[in-house]
Design a protein around this motif. Sequence first.
Motif, PDB file in Angstrom:
ATOM      1  N   VAL A  75      -8.621  -1.019   6.853  1.00 25.50           N
ATOM      2  CA  VAL A  75      -8.736  -2.367   6.544  1.00 25.50           C
ATOM      3  C   VAL A  75      -8.562  -1.936   4.624  1.00 25.50           C
ATOM      4  O   VAL A  75      -7.302  -2.298   3.961  1.00 25.50           O
ATOM      5  N   GLY A  76      -9.141  -1.477   4.142  1.00 28.91           N
ATOM      6  CA  GLY A  76      -9.741  -0.957   2.758  1.00 28.91           C
ATOM      7  C   GLY A  76      -8.223  -0.758   2.250  1.00 28.91           C
ATOM      8  O   GLY A  76      -7.494  -0.446   1.442  1.00 28.91           O
ATOM      9  N   PHE A  77      -8.111   0.686   2.557  1.00 29.62           N
ATOM     10  CA  PHE A  77      -7.097   1.502   2.599  1.00 29.62           C
ATOM     11  C   PHE A  77      -5.692   0.843   2.652  1.00 29.62           C
ATOM     12  O   PHE A  77      -5.331   0.523   1.468  1.00 29.62           O
ATOM     13  N   LEU A  78      -5.481  -0.256   3.549  1.00 29.90           N
ATOM     14  CA  LEU A  78      -4.102  -1.164   3.442  1.00 29.90           C
ATOM     15  C   LEU A  78      -4.060  -1.546   2.653  1.00 29.90           C
ATOM     16  O   LEU A  78      -2.485  -2.324   2.027  1.00 29.90           O
ATOM     17  N   ILE A  79      -5.287  -2.232   2.400  1.00 28.27           N
ATOM     18  CA  ILE A  79      -5.138  -3.744   0.921  1.00 28.27           C
ATOM     19  C   ILE A  79      -4.839  -2.725   0.333  1.00 28.27           C
ATOM     20  O   ILE A  79      -4.187  -3.290  -1.260  1.00 28.27           O
ATOM     21  N   GLY A  80      -5.828  -1.452  -0.106  1.00 29.07           N
ATOM     22  CA  GLY A  80      -5.349  -0.802  -1.528  1.00 29.07           C
ATOM     23  C   GLY A  80      -3.978  -0.711  -1.735  1.00 29.07           C
ATOM     24  O   GLY A  80      -3.558  -0.521  -2.858  1.00 29.07           O
ATOM     25  N   THR A  81      -2.946   0.218  -1.070  1.00 27.74           N
ATOM     26  CA  THR A  81      -1.537   0.805  -0.553  1.00 27.74           C
ATOM     27  C   THR A  81      -1.062  -0.122  -0.956  1.00 27.74           C
ATOM     28  O   THR A  81       0.326  -0.155  -1.546  1.00 27.74           O
ATOM     29  N   PHE A  82      -1.262  -1.999   0.072  1.00 30.58           N
ATOM     30  CA  PHE A  82      -0.615  -3.150  -0.372  1.00 30.58           C
ATOM     31  C   PHE A  82      -0.175  -2.888  -2.039  1.00 30.58           C
ATOM     32  O   PHE A  82       0.833  -3.677  -2.337  1.00 30.58           O
ATOM     33  N   LEU A  83      -1.419  -2.695  -2.640  1.00 33.41           N
ATOM     34  CA  LEU A  83      -2.029  -3.526  -4.100  1.00 33.41           C
ATOM     35  C   LEU A  83      -1.240  -2.478  -4.957  1.00 33.41           C
ATOM     36  O   LEU A  83      -0.019  -2.896  -5.534  1.00 33.41           O
ATOM     37  N   GLN A  84      -0.771  -1.477  -4.172  1.00 34.87           N
ATOM     38  CA  GLN A  84      -0.611  -0.427  -4.967  1.00 34.87           C
ATOM     39  C   GLN A  84       0.821  -0.411  -4.936  1.00 34.87           C
ATOM     40  O   GLN A  84       1.569  -0.566  -6.678  1.00 34.87           O
TER      41      GLN A  84
END
Length: 134
Positions: free
Chosen positions: A110-119
């Motif tokens: 989930v953290g990866f998805l959040i970070g990817t969206f922010l990126q």
Amino acid sequence: MMTLAISNLLRYQPVRYVINGLVATCVSYAVLNACIHLAHVPSAGVANFIAAVIGITVSFLGSRHFVFPGTSESVWHQLARFWVLYAVLALLQAAVLFVWTDVARLDYRVGFLIGTFLQMVCSYFGGKHWVFKR
């Protein structure tokens, strides 16, 4: 009719941005596989680094000529800002994963998805308003 619909979609920068990102991701993945399976690079980390550099370069070229065309600024200035932007985005992704997973003890996926969206969002606006500004 289909060609007209595609032409209409391509008028929108965010659509071109997503297409460019998908192409760059596919190139990066193909290079990663070629490094591992054809060139027999012994380290997946090294192979991924090579793939990332090539994928980011493809992303830059696509951004410059397809997503944000019409700029008259030097390619070298844009390239330097592009790499700075991507370095900051990599740190952002690492920070999100650190806080989400290591500090809060939440699921890294989930953290990866959040970070990817922010990126993705920061990359679009950073490209539009800083790297490829008119």
